[in-house]
Design an enzyme around this catalytic site. Structure first.
Site, PDB file in Angstrom:
ATOM      1  N   HIS A 148      -3.324   6.631   2.550  1.00 29.42           N
ATOM      2  CA  HIS A 148      -3.761   5.374   1.954  1.00 29.42           C
ATOM      3  C   HIS A 148      -5.163   5.054   2.449  1.00 29.42           C
ATOM      4  CE1 HIS A 148      -4.309   1.227   1.048  1.00 29.42           C
ATOM      5  NE2 HIS A 148      -3.997   0.800   2.267  1.00 29.42           N
ATOM      6  N   CYS A 156       0.806  -1.222   0.000  1.00 32.92           N
ATOM      7  CA  CYS A 156       0.000   0.000   0.000  1.00 32.92           C
ATOM      8  C   CYS A 156       0.838   1.271   0.000  1.00 32.92           C
ATOM      9  CB  CYS A 156      -0.960  -0.015   1.181  1.00 32.92           C
ATOM     10  SG  CYS A 156      -1.982  -1.500   1.271  1.00 32.92           S
ATOM     11  N   ASN A 204     -10.364  -0.613  -0.504  1.00 37.14           N
ATOM     12  CA  ASN A 204      -8.912  -0.521  -0.325  1.00 37.14           C
ATOM     13  C   ASN A 204      -8.233  -1.094  -1.569  1.00 37.14           C
ATOM     14  OD1 ASN A 204      -6.216  -1.064   0.289  1.00 37.14           O
ATOM     15  ND2 ASN A 204      -6.631  -1.677   2.394  1.00 37.14           N
TER      16      ASN A 204
END
Length: 329
Positions: A254, A120, A285
């Site tokens: 993020h 990420c 996500n």
């Protein structure tokens, strides 16, 4: 004597692009395979729906679409791109790197090209390297992409992760700027916690079967680490850039979890005028793709505008992290 390379005095993000898969997956579809509720999912994560890629929306296809948008906004000749960096954990070939195919299809067939696996934090890693490559003279323009098809490696029967992960791509062109457009990166890793977000099975374990490896995550330690330790990293990125929280226009972490975002916002004591990215609500996500996707969403909604000062931070499996202050193109 060896001649040293020299590049631009400063670098900045000149253009951003994104690609969101066509298919919208609401929480109700996720609940067909897990024992949970829409209220529980939204309370735990802030997610109402996410995007999952169809068969034709490959890592390559999504990357190229996002990249072409970024190139068009930057207004450059793609042949002038000297390096292509693709951050992904879901290009399911060990080799060759998908970046080489992206380079050809974008119109930069001789560019240096490689993939990075930084989960990420991948987009922030890519931007950091692109900044140094431009300033060091290794490339005039760098294309940095974050792209994932996490739906391929999501266990849709796992109550703890089935609702989290999603697909998409985001891209940025980094090139010479008249003033600093990218602050110093604060990055690192904590390998002592590598097991809290990881691939559950090795390729050796699934070789010869019809199964894919799956992601697994231990939510509580991840939440504590991301909410508090990453707020410290974000503050360090402000400090090394010489920027105070009140000077920011945007905070784009993020898109891991809405509760993590809120905890970081509080820890950083961000003023009310600082707009906070909340793309996870509709996108899920998307790991390496989440920050550029969130930036484009904020621009489309009018929350972000050209020249805005943004703090971006990525964090995830490894555990790895990276943060920097950037100007929005």
């Amino acid at each position: 004597m060896i001649t040293a390379s020299t590049g631009a005095a400063y670098a900045g993000i000149l253009g951003i692009g994104s690609y969101r898969p066509r298919r919208v997956v609401p929480n109700s579809e996720i609940l067909e395979q897990i024992d949970s509720s829409d209220e529980w999912i939204q309370t735990r994560s802030g997610i109402k729906e996410r995007r999952w890629a169809d068969d034709d929306e490959t890592v390559l296809m999504m990357s190229v679409n996002a990249a072409k948008e970024a190139v068009a906004e930057a207004g450059i000749d793609p042949a002038d791109i000297g390096c292509v960096i693709v951050a992904t954990v879901t290009h399911l070939y060990q080799t060759p790197a998908i970046a080489t195919q992206v380079a050809v299809q974008v119109g930069a067939p001789t560019a240096a090209a490689f993939d990075i696996s930084a989960a990420c934090a991948g987009f922030c890693y890519g931007v950091a390297m692109a900044n140094d490559l431009v300033r060091g003279g290794s490339a005039k323009y760098v294309l940095a992409i974050g792209v994932e098809r996490l739906s391929d490696i999501t266990d849709r029967t796992d109550r703890g992760t089935a609702f989290i992960f999603a697909d998409g791509a985001g891209a940025a062109i980094v090139g010479p700027a008249d003033e600093p457009g990218i602050g110093p990166v604060v990055w690192g890793s904590d390998g002592t916690q590598h097991q809290v977000i990881s691939q559950r099975e090795s390729w050796q374990e699934v070789f010869g079967t019809y199964n894919w490896p799956h992601l697994t995550m231990d939510g509580n330690p991840v939440f504590r680490w991301a909410s508090f330790e990453m707020a410290k990293t974000a503050q360090q990125a402000l400090d090394v850039a010489g920027v105070k929280a009140e000077q920011l226009d945007l905070f784009v972490p993020h898109q891991a979890n809405m509760r993590i975002t809120d905890a970081m916002r509080r820890a950083l004591k961000l003023p009310e005028h600082v707009k906070v990215a909340r793309d996870i609500e509709r996108q899920g996500n998307t790991s390496a793709a989440s920050i550029p996707l969130a930036i484009t969403a904020m621009r489309e909604s009018g929350e972000a505008k050209s020249g805005d000062l943004a703090l971006i931070i990525g964090f995830g499996a490894g555990l790895v992290y990276a943060a920097q202050v950037v100007r929005i193109p």
